[in-house]
Design a protein around this motif. Structure first.
Motif, PDB file in Angstrom:
ATOM      1  N   TYR A 535      47.262   0.987 -45.742  1.00 45.50           N
ATOM      2  CA  TYR A 535      46.078   0.477 -46.426  1.00 45.50           C
ATOM      3  C   TYR A 535      46.179   0.603 -47.946  1.00 45.50           C
ATOM      4  O   TYR A 535      46.902   1.457 -48.456  1.00 45.50           O
ATOM      5  CB  TYR A 535      44.821   1.221 -45.952  1.00 45.50           C
ATOM      6  N   HIS A 588      37.479   0.423 -35.956  1.00 52.83           N
ATOM      7  CA  HIS A 588      37.488   1.668 -36.715  1.00 52.83           C
ATOM      8  C   HIS A 588      36.453   1.591 -37.828  1.00 52.83           C
ATOM      9  O   HIS A 588      35.915   0.516 -38.107  1.00 52.83           O
ATOM     10  CB  HIS A 588      38.885   1.912 -37.294  1.00 52.83           C
ATOM     11  N   HIS A 590      35.767   2.784 -41.907  1.00 51.17           N
ATOM     12  CA  HIS A 590      36.253   3.382 -43.156  1.00 51.17           C
ATOM     13  C   HIS A 590      35.076   4.102 -43.810  1.00 51.17           C
ATOM     14  O   HIS A 590      33.983   3.543 -43.906  1.00 51.17           O
ATOM     15  CB  HIS A 590      36.738   2.307 -44.123  1.00 51.17           C
ATOM     16  N   HIS A 776      34.867  -1.778 -39.320  1.00 49.07           N
ATOM     17  CA  HIS A 776      35.910  -2.803 -39.281  1.00 49.07           C
ATOM     18  C   HIS A 776      36.210  -3.182 -37.835  1.00 49.07           C
ATOM     19  O   HIS A 776      36.908  -2.462 -37.120  1.00 49.07           O
ATOM     20  CB  HIS A 776      37.167  -2.293 -39.986  1.00 49.07           C
TER      21      HIS A 776
HETATM   22 CU   LIG Z   1      40.067  -1.458 -41.603  1.00 48.62          CU
END
Ligand SMILES: [Cu+2]
Length: 809
Positions: A535, A588, A590, A776
């Motif tokens: 990322y 997921h 963040h 996400h």
């Molecule tokens: Cu993500």
């Protein structure tokens, strides 16, 4: 201004002329021979043989930008003048990191990294923030910043050392550091900040440069050969006699993933295996090609280091856990994994990013554009002191937590003492055995593996850049390397004015030929880029002339994925969305955590004011008959409140769309309310007290149960905002010691803990911890690389100025 002189920067364009250094030699040829000492299992003979200029790794793309942008100021001038934040709030320079590392190596007979341990009992500097600047006490800093004293607070570092012999980790305060940033000298103070054994070695910070698992993984692969060879024919580098990467690509492992089975006594790490067709896809297209092979390795670092690591579980083709290699062989699993399509390294590959349609990087700026802001720095300093249209502040990049903006003032008054990125956590769904989670500050650091900014792509061509110290870097496919004794600088941040192409305020003239009145929104942006492996994070602090500021994080990168097959692990679809053939992308969240230490007026006379928008029948209006004749129709109305003390539910915010509210940090000291006294002197409402509000964009709280280990690791994520009383020992919202065994929290470093003691927040120094979350749920367009998407926290003047600040003379 106490700028002594305006001096041209050196040819590298760095404030004070720090040299851009690479940790390696000038030219290094690395023929990637199969070997067990390397980080990555797949050492791809033939495919990855090449020559590269290792200096190029940290070289800049900046091109011919006007280099006089940064004014060099002498430290003598700073002691009395503006910009003195640079003397007291700057992160360690590379030279300081090297000097502190040398001191630790000398005092403890330690190795400077896991890679140079002479024997397995030798202590070593560990983690991406193994040597880091220690934040000085706020009261001392303020006394210096505000000119009450000329004494510069002493400068210290913190060093984190793994001690295999005593099976613990220790943090030392080392210093004081004197001399200059370029030629520092480190004092003899060496203070242990934890008790012996308090932090068990199994909970030491992640060490992405660690190579100690290589032999174990090689042996396990050899044992599994009878089941792996038929499924991955000619793809596994360990099987030298059959390996033919040019025919079918390579399968390799990435041993970096913390696992939830860890305890304070045993450290469990996942080794996940990926396939790539071409070497260029390493840590790139590989994320689109997960294979159904995962090991769990138990790194039981017991006292004396007598026990080596062992494989505790193996997951193969959707089955497991298997306790031993033999169990896998006995299970006789028929695996239908097939060589994925594409990834041939060509421009048509679907799985690797292509700069198609990109605005080309612009290396030349024609003519000189007049800057509306000034940037200065003392010699050898990475951080920058910036002034622009009433705003002034100092910005640096911290190794662990990334961008920090200090002493932010507007029109001469301090608004924010510290605005800093604190954490980027990601929590993935998944079955046991393949569920990932990260504290990126611990895995890679948010100011350690940073990107070098590309003017014309990451920021406008004429941006002024700033630097961070670092020592970790990737040299793929060999892995990650780094040694604090060889710290260097990277050009990872930029400062520029941006015409946003919209109006800050405007109003339509309704006549037939009427246009609008208004002003364009030109913001000052300070931007820094961090990377966590797959990322990327692009942090921006944004300043506007109406006295408002914003922290924005743009997230992007390669999605994390798992292999899925209808006949094998159809259940994976409960954790993931399907984004390509046999490719599941787990959902997921963040969690970006940001610290905002607002100081409105006198710092220790602040408080928290809440204005809630409700619907109903306010009592006083009802009694006065003001609701007639509309009763029984409800009306919108407002309820004001002052937060009395810390605590979950008291000083925490989880926005509720049914009950919107504004949370402000206010000055409770009447004397500082000068700007609004005239308006408010006859009113007693709290809304008259000057303050700044905090407003978050996307708001998602942690959805796991509060007693889940990961909920303990990211205590801050229970709330969009949590307010606590400032303490010098409550610097961070999370700790690298909680990546492993987060259920056994270490060292009391957690917003949960800060909230617990219920201190009064009326007339206190208040700190806000804001969580900017993004849920996400992956989409097919996330392949091969996700478009940058933003989350944002706005810090807005709210009853601070008597009118629109941009219209004040
Ligand atoms: Cu993500």
């Amino acid at each position: 201004m106490d700028q002594e002189s305006s001096i041209l920067l050196d040819e590298n364009g760095q404030g004070g002329g720090q040299r851009r250094e690479s940790p390696g030699g000038k030219q290094r040829t690395y023929a990637l021979v199969l070997g067990l000492t390397t980080f990555v299992i797949g050492l791809l003979t033939g495919v990855f043989v090449g020559t590269r200029n290792t200096d190029g790794f940290v070289s800049s793309f900046r091109g011919e930008i006007e280099e006089t942008a940064v004014t060099l100021i002498s430290t003598t001038a700073l002691e009395t003048g503006e910009g003195r934040a640079a003397l007291v709030l700057d992160e360690l320079s590379p030279e300081e990191i090297r000097a502190v590392s040398a001191k630790v190596v000398e005092r403890l007979s330690a190795a400077s990294s896991s890679k140079n341990q002479k024997n397995k009992n030798q202590p070593y500097l560990v983690g991406v923030n193994a040597v880091e600047w220690e934040t000085p006490r706020k009261a001392e800093v303020l006394a210096f910043l505000d000119g009450e004293t000329k004494e510069v607070p002493k400068r210290y570092a913190r060093a984190t050392v793994a001690r295999p012999e005593t099976a613990d980790v220790m943090v030392f305060r080392v210093g004081p550091i004197s001399g200059t940033r370029k030629a520092p000298s480190v004092g003899e103070e060496f203070e242990a900040l934890y008790g012996d054994g308090e932090i068990p070695i199994a909970k030491m910070p992640p060490d992405i440069c660690d190579e100690s698992l290589s032999e174990l993984i090689a042996a396990t692969m050899e044992g599994l050969r009878p089941v792996l060879e038929p499924v991955f024919p000619r793809m596994i580098p360990f099987f030298e006699d059959t390996y033919k990467p040019e025919e079918v690509g390579t399968v390799f492992g990435f041993p970096i993933f913390p696992d939830l089975k860890s305890t304070p006594e045993s450290r469990v790490m996942m080794v996940k295996f990926f396939w790539i067709r071409d070497g260029k896809a390493f840590n790139n297209g590989m994320w689109m090609h997960p294979t159904p092979l995962v090991f769990q390795t138990n790194h039981t670092m017991v006292k004396g280091g007598e026990e080596g690591p062992f494989v505790s579980a193996i997951y193969w083709c959707g089955r497991g856990p298997f306790g031993t290699v033999q169990d896998v062989l006995d299970a006789k699993i028929d695996c239908e994994w097939e060589v994925p399509a594409a990834s041939d390294g060509s421009s048509e590959a679907w799985d690797t990013p292509i700069e198609r349609g990109a605005v080309e990087e612009k290396k030349k700026v024609k003519g000189k554009k007049k800057r509306t802001f000034s940037v200065s720095a003392p010699e050898g300093t990475n951080g920058r002191y910036v002034k622009w249209k009433g705003w002034e502040f100092f910005v640096t990049q911290r190794l662990s937590t990334g961008m920090s903006v200090w002493d932010i003032r507007f029109r001469g008054k301090r608004i924010v003492y510290e605005l800093s990125l604190q954490e980027s956590a990601a929590i993935y769904g998944g079955g046991q055995g393949d569920q990932t989670y990260y504290l990126d500050t611990a895995m890679t650091g948010m100011g350690q593996i940073t990107g070098i900014v590309r003017p014309g792509v990451d920021c406008p061509e004429d941006a002024v850049t700033f630097w961070n110290s670092a020592w970790v870097y990737g040299e793929f496919p060999r892995g990650f390397f780094g040694d604090p004794m060889e710290a260097f600088s990277r050009e990872s941040g930029c400062i520029f004015e941006l015409d946003t192409g919209t109006a800050l305020w405007s109003h339509v003239d309704q006549s037939r030929k009427g246009k609008t009145m208004g002003i364009s929104r030109k913001s000052l942006i300070v931007r820094a880029i961090s990377n966590s492996g797959n990322y990327d994070y692009i942090a921006s602090a944004i300043f506007d002339i109406d006295g408002s500021l914003h922290f924005e994080m743009r997230l992007a990168g390669m999605a994390e994925t798992r292999w899925i097959h209808q006949k094998v692990n159809a259940w994976e679809a409960d954790f993931s969305t399907l984004i390509h053939s046999h490719l599941a992308a787990p959902m997921h969240t963040h969690y970006i955590n940001v610290k905002v230490d607002l100081d409105i007026g006198q710092p220790d006379k602040n408080g928290i004011h809440v204005m809630r928008s409700l619907s109903g029948y306010p009592q006083a209006a009802k009694e006065a008959g003001a609701l007639e004749p509309l009763e029984p129709l409800a009306s919108k109305y407002i309820v004001e409140d002052i937060v009395k003390k810390e605590g979950p539910g008291n000083s925490t915010v989880v926005p509720d769309p049914h009950r919107p509210a504004v949370w402000r940090v206010i000055s409770m000291d009447q004397k500082t309310a000068d700007q609004r006294t005239a308006l408010c002197k006859e009113e007693s409402s709290w809304s008259c007290y000057p303050g700044y509000a905090l407003v978050a964009s996307e708001t998602v709280r942690n959805t796991l149960p509060d007693d889940h280990p990961l909920s303990k690791m990211i205590g801050f994520a229970k709330y969009t905002m949590a307010f606590t009383k400032q303490h010098d020992d409550e610097q961070r919202s999370s700790t690298p010691f909680d990546t492993y065994a987060p259920q056994n929290r270490t060292g009391g470093i957690s917003v949960d803990v800060y909230l617990e003691d219920g201190e009064s927040l009326e007339g206190a120094d208040v700190v806000a911890w804001a969580t900017l979350a993004h849920e996400h749920i992956p989409r097919s367009e996330d392949a091969p690389l996700i478009s940058n998407y933003p989350v944002r926290l706005s810090v807005l003047p709210w009853n601070y100025f008597p009118r629109h600040a941009a219209m004040e003379p």
